[in-house]
Write an enzyme that holds these catalytic residues in place. Structure first.
Site, PDB file in Angstrom:
ATOM      1  N   ASP A 250     -10.568   9.113  63.739  1.00  0.00           N
ATOM      2  CA  ASP A 250     -11.882   8.481  63.918  1.00  0.00           C
ATOM      3  C   ASP A 250     -11.791   6.968  64.035  1.00  0.00           C
ATOM      4  OD1 ASP A 250     -13.799  10.460  63.957  1.00  0.00           O
ATOM      5  OD2 ASP A 250     -13.903  10.603  61.778  1.00  0.00           O
TER       6      ASP A 250
HETATM    7  C1  GLC Z   1     -14.502   6.239  58.374  1.00  0.00           C
HETATM    8  C2  GLC Z   1     -13.330   6.809  57.623  1.00  0.00           C
HETATM    9  C3  GLC Z   1     -12.716   7.952  58.323  1.00  0.00           C
HETATM   10  C4  GLC Z   1     -13.806   8.919  58.640  1.00  0.00           C
HETATM   11  C5  GLC Z   1     -14.947   8.262  59.403  1.00  0.00           C
HETATM   12  C6  GLC Z   1     -16.036   9.262  59.656  1.00  0.00           C
HETATM   13  O1  GLC Z   1     -14.079   5.710  59.560  1.00  0.00           O
HETATM   14  O2  GLC Z   1     -12.332   5.866  57.416  1.00  0.00           O
HETATM   15  O3  GLC Z   1     -11.732   8.539  57.523  1.00  0.00           O
HETATM   16  O4  GLC Z   1     -13.290   9.955  59.393  1.00  0.00           O
HETATM   17  O5  GLC Z   1     -15.428   7.213  58.671  1.00  0.00           O
HETATM   18  O6  GLC Z   1     -17.255   8.701  59.934  1.00  0.00           O
HETATM   19  C1  GLC Z   2     -11.791  12.033  58.117  1.00  0.00           C
HETATM   20  C2  GLC Z   2     -12.732  12.768  59.028  1.00  0.00           C
HETATM   21  C3  GLC Z   2     -11.981  13.546  60.072  1.00  0.00           C
HETATM   22  C4  GLC Z   2     -11.008  12.656  60.764  1.00  0.00           C
HETATM   23  C5  GLC Z   2     -10.103  11.939  59.789  1.00  0.00           C
HETATM   24  C6  GLC Z   2      -9.198  10.939  60.438  1.00  0.00           C
HETATM   25  O1  GLC Z   2     -11.109  12.932  57.318  1.00  0.00           O
HETATM   26  O2  GLC Z   2     -13.562  13.628  58.307  1.00  0.00           O
HETATM   27  O3  GLC Z   2     -12.860  14.116  60.999  1.00  0.00           O
HETATM   28  O4  GLC Z   2     -10.283  13.424  61.654  1.00  0.00           O
HETATM   29  O5  GLC Z   2     -10.874  11.261  58.841  1.00  0.00           O
HETATM   30  O6  GLC Z   2      -9.876   9.828  60.896  1.00  0.00           O
END
Ligand code: GLC
Ligand code: GLC
Length: 814
Positions: free
Chosen positions: A487
């Site tokens: 993300d």
């Molecule tokens: C933030 C977190 C990430 C997560 C994302 C979802 O970027 O660091 O882990 O997946 O939010 O909104």
């Molecule tokens: C968080 C989010 C997941 C994402 C991950 C890496 O765990 O929930 O959707 O893939 O972060 O960013």
């Protein structure tokens, strides 16, 4: 250092010291009514949606960290001294403290000056309520005269609003008190048809429903004025902060025990029957009263508890293993499976790190969560798949999240995370492999929840696949969109505005940046879809998918290989990300794990090379970090990943979710030693002895462990709600132990450590119990199988004849 120990026979973790480094929590409820409970009785409850139907109040990020909960107070009426048997909130020096977190229940208690008090908290199956069964025992030589005070602070339903909109909230709180039951009915007078209640089995000496009357001005929950005084104020909340508190007087002879039951619940009435009498403003309690009466009886509460235990016995019995490694056994047989239920239910919404007001159910997350859940309750997995697919867009794209209460796609977050659609293929495939229920593919499912837009689910999968083919970039690799699995790798975002969301801002058209991770995912999903098409006798279609898969595999070889490892991406300028040419972020874990597990480079040695590089550059004793070198500053063209200080989260943290991909990849290349070694590094049970460093619960996975660039290397964060649960479960059971579900039945293909002499397992699969025994005769992974004594070819166990209840599968490895 440890703060407790595992009790495997009872399937409990026993915390023996209340001041754990962080609150160590558990979940109550697994259907519609849910609670979070810490080892000192902190936490809250909600019905279905942690934001919109919050029943009790909790204060996140408080001091102490964990505050707000299901607190009880005991007052010695002879000495006027009072304490909490769960330690918080009074924090007296209690003795014999223990918290037993079990499957859907927690038992918390202690002894103080000869008075023992333990409370069993749980949510009965099929009910929207929780039971607190308090047992108080007098171990003194003299009679004790005690007062028991219960307490719960009600949330005014919408948790977001509850913690911000005070100008309104301070004037809307309403309660009713009838027959000693406290009814919380804020907003019931207008559009709500639901209320909460808090009941007690004993005769009341008094009650309170107004927080300030109970706690007293300028005091906190550790020293409520009512408890200090030993007498309730019998307050009736009007506005301000409604609470529920009962006062019970308890006289105990030496050696005597008594039980008091509290029931906190949620109830709905039909709109036309909200009030009784109909033209009044009084809550109609006709249908709730029998429920309350039932669970205030100890025999009924006990029976409900036994039912809950039996339910979990049954769920966990579906897959049990006996390996030479206690940590493997404990996680597979108990805790990892249990955590998979929590991630299935909660997605990433409500933990002690997810506030329950932020995120709905993630399209990507919830599909992956099925990998660890589908064998337990397939019917719920099926329902989830249909819900997820119903939010899919006609383009094959997906809303990134949906709201569990409305089951609609979340417009605020939107879509364009270009990996999302493929996870639906992975989820559906896992479902069919488990159940053999092909009918799911014919289920009519709408797009964007629009009535009339339904097509068979199968077409959703076709569109998912096509989505990527319609979005290929300059190298023929998939365009990344807002982000892929990571993300925080936001290659089209270019955000220079503080506070702007990296997830929803797209400042570039997005026609250049490509993801090698999605390419790997495409290869995997394409093969799964081809196999499904093939089974449905769409031979040409299957062939076409495999042609696209082969093309993508070639493209990865041509443009996605960096010499020693797989590249991560191309940025908006067409420059490499995750390459030896980069100054920072030279190598990333995701494409190494995912390309190899999808089969890319298995034949020509690239897979092995990528895994060697992973070991060399990314592996630490606490797990495998996400990338190296960590980004030392913010890069406009990379986005959120570089917003984190080095060693945390996606910036070179050990992001546990993707570690199992490398375990699976190691299994694919036949290296069971490496696979299980990586498994053990992040296995929370194997880390129990370093709980002072790890800090999070030793019985569940955390999202992240600080990487080697962080000063706190080895410290875990964000426990419970993480894709790590499902992926690790899948990695150990299906890939390392090799008990694999397939479209044709159960396959046995272990890639276990060379030092293991073998293992045993029981797997209930499509109505048959498979008793599995694997014996290692040589160092390799070649398996020879017998089924009920008869030799079979290959590694697929033929589907047993109708009516078969149990079969024995023996395998030898050479
Ligand atoms: C933030 C977190 C990430 C997560 C994302 C979802 O970027 O660091 O882990 O997946 O939010 O909104
Ligand atoms: C968080 C989010 C997941 C994402 C991950 C890496 O765990 O929930 O959707 O893939 O972060 O960013």
């Amino acid at each position: 250092m440890q703060f407790g120990h595992f009790d495997d026979a009872n399937r409990e973790y026993v915390i023996t010291q209340p001041d754990t480094p962080l609150p160590w929590i558990n979940y109550l409820g697994c259907q519609a009514y849910f609670g979070l409970i810490s080892n000192t009785a902190g936490g809250y409850s909600f019905y279905r949606d942690a934001r919109l139907r919050r029943i009790s109040r909790y204060r996140y990020n408080n001091v102490p960290f964990d505050f707000g909960g299901r607190y009880l107070y005991i007052r010695d009426n002879q000495s006027s001294e009072f304490w909490s048997p769960s330690w918080q909130p009074t924090r007296n020096q209690v003795e014999k403290y223990s918290c037993r977190h079990g499957m859907g229940y927690s038992i918390i208690g202690s002894e103080y000056k000869g008075i023992e008090a333990r409370t069993r908290y749980f949510v009965p199956l099929d009910e929207n309520l929780e039971i607190w069964q308090l047992t108080v025992t007098n171990h003194r030589k003299t009679a004790a005269s005690l007062s028991i005070f219960s307490s719960i602070e009600f949330c005014l339903w919408d948790a977001q609003d509850d913690s911000t909109n005070f100008q309104r909230n301070f004037s809307i709180g309403q309660v009713e008190i009838e027959d000693g039951v406290i009814y919380h009915k804020t907003e019931y007078r207008e559009r709500r048809d639901h209320f909460a209640y808090f009941a007690c089995s004993a005769k009341l000496a008094g009650y309170d429903t107004q927080r300030d009357s109970f706690v007293g001005p300028y005091r906190s929950w550790d020293k409520p004025v009512v408890v200090e005084r030993g007498e309730s104020a019998n307050s009736v909340a009007h506005g301000w902060a409604p609470i529920g508190s009962h006062h019970v007087k308890l006289d105990l002879k030496p050696g005597e025990s008594q039980q008091i039951i509290f029931v906190l619940g949620y109830h709905e009435n039909p709109v036309a029957e909200k009030f009784d009498p109909p033209d009044s403003q009084i809550v109609n309690k006709k249908t709730v009263k029998p429920v309350i009466a039932k669970y205030l009886k100890a025999a009924n509460a006990d029976a409900a508890f036994d039912r809950l235990r039996a339910y979990w016995d049954e769920l966990l019995s579906i897959c049990q293993v006996e390996t030479p490694d206690v940590h493997t056994n404990r996680m597979v047989n108990i805790w990892n499976a249990y955590q998979c239920m929590a991630t299935f239910n909660m997605s990433r919404s409500a933990s002690f790190y997810e506030s329950g007001i932020g995120r709905g159910l993630g399209f990507r997350d919830s599909n992956q969560d099925l990998l660890g859940f589908v064998h337990m309750v397939p019917s719920r997995a099926r329902e989830r798949i249909v819900d997820l697919a119903s939010t899919q867009l006609p383009t094959g794209g997906a809303y990134h999240q949906y709201q569990p209460l409305t089951k609609r796609g979340n417009n605020d977050v939107g879509g364009n995370f270009n990996d999302d659609p493929h996870w639906l293929i992975i989820g559906v495939s896992a479902y069919i492999k488990e159940t053999g229920d092909w009918s799911i593919l014919d289920e009519p499912v709408p797009y964007d929840n629009q009535p009339g837009s339904e097509t068979p689910l199968y077409e959703h999968l076709q569109r998912s696949f096509q989505y990527t083919l319609d979005r290929l970039g300059p190298h023929g690799l998939p365009l990344i969109g807002r982000a892929d699995w990571n993300d925080c790798l936001n290659l089209n975002c270019f955000s220079d505005t503080p506070g702007q969301s990296f997830q929803t801002t797209t400042n570039k058209e997005g026609k250049v940046a490509e993801s090698i991770f999605i390419a790997g995912l495409f290869v995997l999903a394409g093969q799964e879809l081809a196999a499904i098409a093939d089974h449905r006798c769409h031979k040409d279609e299957a062939k076409r998918y495999l042609v696209e898969v082969k093309k993508m595999d070639e493209t990865i070889h041509k443009y996605g290989w960096d010499g020693e490892w797989f590249l991560r991406a191309y940025d908006d300028f067409g420059k490499k990300v995750g390459s030896n040419e980069c100054e920072e972020g030279k190598i990333f874990i995701e494409p190494q794990g995912f390309c190899v597990l999808a089969g890319v480079g298995l034949e020509d040695g690239l897979a092995k090379k990528a895994l060697d590089s992973t070991r060399k550059h990314l592996a630490t004793k606490h797990g495998i970090v996400l990338q190296q070198p960590a980004y030392s500053r913010y890069y406009l063209h990379l986005g959120e990943i570089s917003s984190y200080p080095p060693g945390y989260k996606e910036n070179a943290g050990i992001f546990c979710h993707n570690n199992p991909w490398v375990m699976i990849a190691e299994a694919k290349v036949g290296n069971g030693d490496n696979a299980h070694d990586y498994y053990s590094r992040i296995n929370p049970s194997a880390r129990e002895a370093i709980s002072d460093l790890h800090r999070c619960e030793p019985y569940v996975y955390s999202q992240m462990i600080a990487g080697k660039d962080a000063p706190t290397h080895g410290e875990a964060k964000n426990s419970w709600l993480t894709g790590t649960a499902a992926w690790n479960y899948y990695a150990i059971v299906q890939q390392i132990l090799g008990i694999q579900t397939s479209l044709d039945g159960l396959q046995i293909a272990p890639v276990i450590p060379t030092s293991w002499k073998g293992f045993k397992a029981t797997r209930k699969y499509r109505g048959v119990t498979y008793k599995i025994e694997i014996e290692r005769l040589g160092k390799g992974n070649n398996i020879a199988l017998t089924v009920d004594g008869k030799k079979v070819d290959g590694n697929t166990v033929p589907i047993p004849a109708n009516g078969t209840k149990e079969i024995t599968v023996r395998g030898t490895l050479t």
